[in-house]
Enzyme design. Structure first.
Site, short mmCIF file in Angstrom:
data_model
loop_
_atom_site.label_atom_id
_atom_site.label_comp_id
_atom_site.label_asym_id
_atom_site.label_seq_id
_atom_site.Cartn_x
_atom_site.Cartn_y
_atom_site.Cartn_z
N GLY A 15 -1.07 7.73 -1.06
CA GLY A 15 -2.48 7.35 -1.10
C GLY A 15 -3.11 7.25 -2.48
O GLY A 15 -4.30 7.46 -2.64
N HIS A 112 0.19 -5.48 -2.46
CA HIS A 112 1.65 -5.59 -2.45
C HIS A 112 2.16 -5.50 -3.89
O HIS A 112 1.61 -6.17 -4.77
CB HIS A 112 2.06 -6.93 -1.81
CG HIS A 112 3.53 -7.10 -1.72
ND1 HIS A 112 4.30 -6.46 -0.77
CD2 HIS A 112 4.40 -7.82 -2.48
CE1 HIS A 112 5.57 -6.79 -0.94
NE2 HIS A 112 5.66 -7.61 -1.97
N GLN A 176 -1.82 -1.16 -12.47
CA GLN A 176 -2.60 -2.39 -12.26
C GLN A 176 -3.14 -2.45 -10.83
O GLN A 176 -4.23 -2.95 -10.61
CB GLN A 176 -1.75 -3.63 -12.57
CG GLN A 176 -1.24 -3.67 -14.00
CD GLN A 176 -2.36 -3.50 -15.02
OE1 GLN A 176 -3.43 -4.09 -14.90
NE2 GLN A 176 -2.12 -2.66 -16.02
C1 GAR Z 1 1.91 0.79 -3.45
O1 GAR Z 1 2.75 0.47 -4.53
C2 GAR Z 1 1.64 -0.42 -2.60
O2 GAR Z 1 1.53 -1.60 -3.35
C3 GAR Z 1 2.86 -0.43 -1.73
O3 GAR Z 1 3.10 0.92 -1.41
C4 GAR Z 1 2.61 1.72 -2.46
C5 GAR Z 1 1.68 2.75 -1.88
O4 GAR Z 1 1.30 3.70 -2.83
N1 GAR Z 1 2.67 -1.22 -0.56
C6 GAR Z 1 3.63 -1.91 0.03
O5 GAR Z 1 4.77 -1.96 -0.37
C7 GAR Z 1 3.17 -2.68 1.26
N2 GAR Z 1 4.25 -3.48 1.75
P1 GAR Z 1 0.08 4.64 -2.58
O6 GAR Z 1 0.30 5.31 -1.21
O7 GAR Z 1 0.15 5.66 -3.69
O8 GAR Z 1 -1.17 3.84 -2.63
#
Ligand code: GAR
Length: 221
Positions: A15, A112, A176
């Site tokens: 998150g 993404h 970013q």
């Molecule tokens: C992020 O890098 C997001 O872009 C990716 O998962 C991560 C979540 O991090 N999303 C995907 O790959 C969607 N297909 P977070 O839980 O720390 O925000």
């Protein structure tokens, strides 16, 4: 000033993108109200982040639901109950059913960690390295019924360096992500986003950067 935009955020993991949205709201960069955070995983750290902030946070367990649509119906009901206008997928690792997408048409944003349409799907930072791409980055887009195919709102390009590992590139891209995601949501809150077919137009958003471009590796060395 008008009403604040009601957000519902879906997370599956740590998150950090949710945190960047929380921070942007706190700092007044994002005029939105976080109504609810939902997760398909009980142990998602994103739920904890939300609770710490006093935001309603719930685990919606997929196991009692027969299929994707059945699960999505339950999630959509919770979002509606919370009066959510824009659904934000912040590291939500489930593919949405057409039922979900139609319930919030052009009102679901996803982030993404690649420059779409290159490298949709999973483990995309490693895929960018393995492919030998000189740039990767992140994309905020509206969700349609395909996987990572919806209209693109904003992208940030990040160079892929010779010594990059999946971890180092992911970290540079994530920085970013934390900048562009709150910005894209704020543009929506300001009512400045228009979708025409596949293209997204931002009212008053034309950047005058003189056609400046990024080259990697840099020229002239
Ligand atoms: C992020 O890098 C997001 O872009 C990716 O998962 C991560 C979540 O991090 N999303 C995907 O790959 C969607 N297909 P977070 O839980 O720390 O925000």
């Amino acid at each position: 000033m008008g009403e604040k935009l009601n957000l519902g955020v879906l997370v599956s993991g740590r998150g950090s993108n949710l945190q960047s949205i929380i921070d942007a709201v706190e700092e007044g960069r994002l005029e939105a109200s976080l109504k609810i955070v939902l997760s398909d995983r009980e142990d998602a750290f994103g739920l904890e982040r939300a609770r710490k902030q006093g935001i309603d946070a719930e685990w919606v367990d997929p196991s009692p639901h027969a299929g994707r649509e059945d699960y999505d119906r339950a999630v959509v009901a919770k979002l509606r109950e919370a009066d959510v206008e824009l659904v934000v997928l912040a590291g939500f690792m489930r593919i949405l059913s057409p039922l979900f997408v139609e319930s919030f048409r052009n009102r679901i944003m996803n982030i993404h960690p690649a420059l779409l349409p290159s490298f949709p799907g999973l483990h995309v930072q490693q895929k960018a390295i393995d492919h030998g791409a000189r740039f990767s980055g992140c994309t905020v887009h509206f969700v349609d019924t395909g996987v990572d195919t919806g209209p693109i709102i904003i992208q940030a390009a990040v160079p892929v360096l010779d010594g990059d590992t999946e971890e180092s590139l992911s970290g540079r891209i994530l920085k970013q992500e934390h900048r562009v995601f709150p910005k894209a949501i704020q543009l929506y809150a300001e009512g400045r986003i228009r979708v025409r077919g596949r293209r997204v137009f931002i009212d008053g958003g034309e950047e005058e950067n003189g056609g400046q471009c990024l080259v990697n590796p840099p020229l002239g060395r």
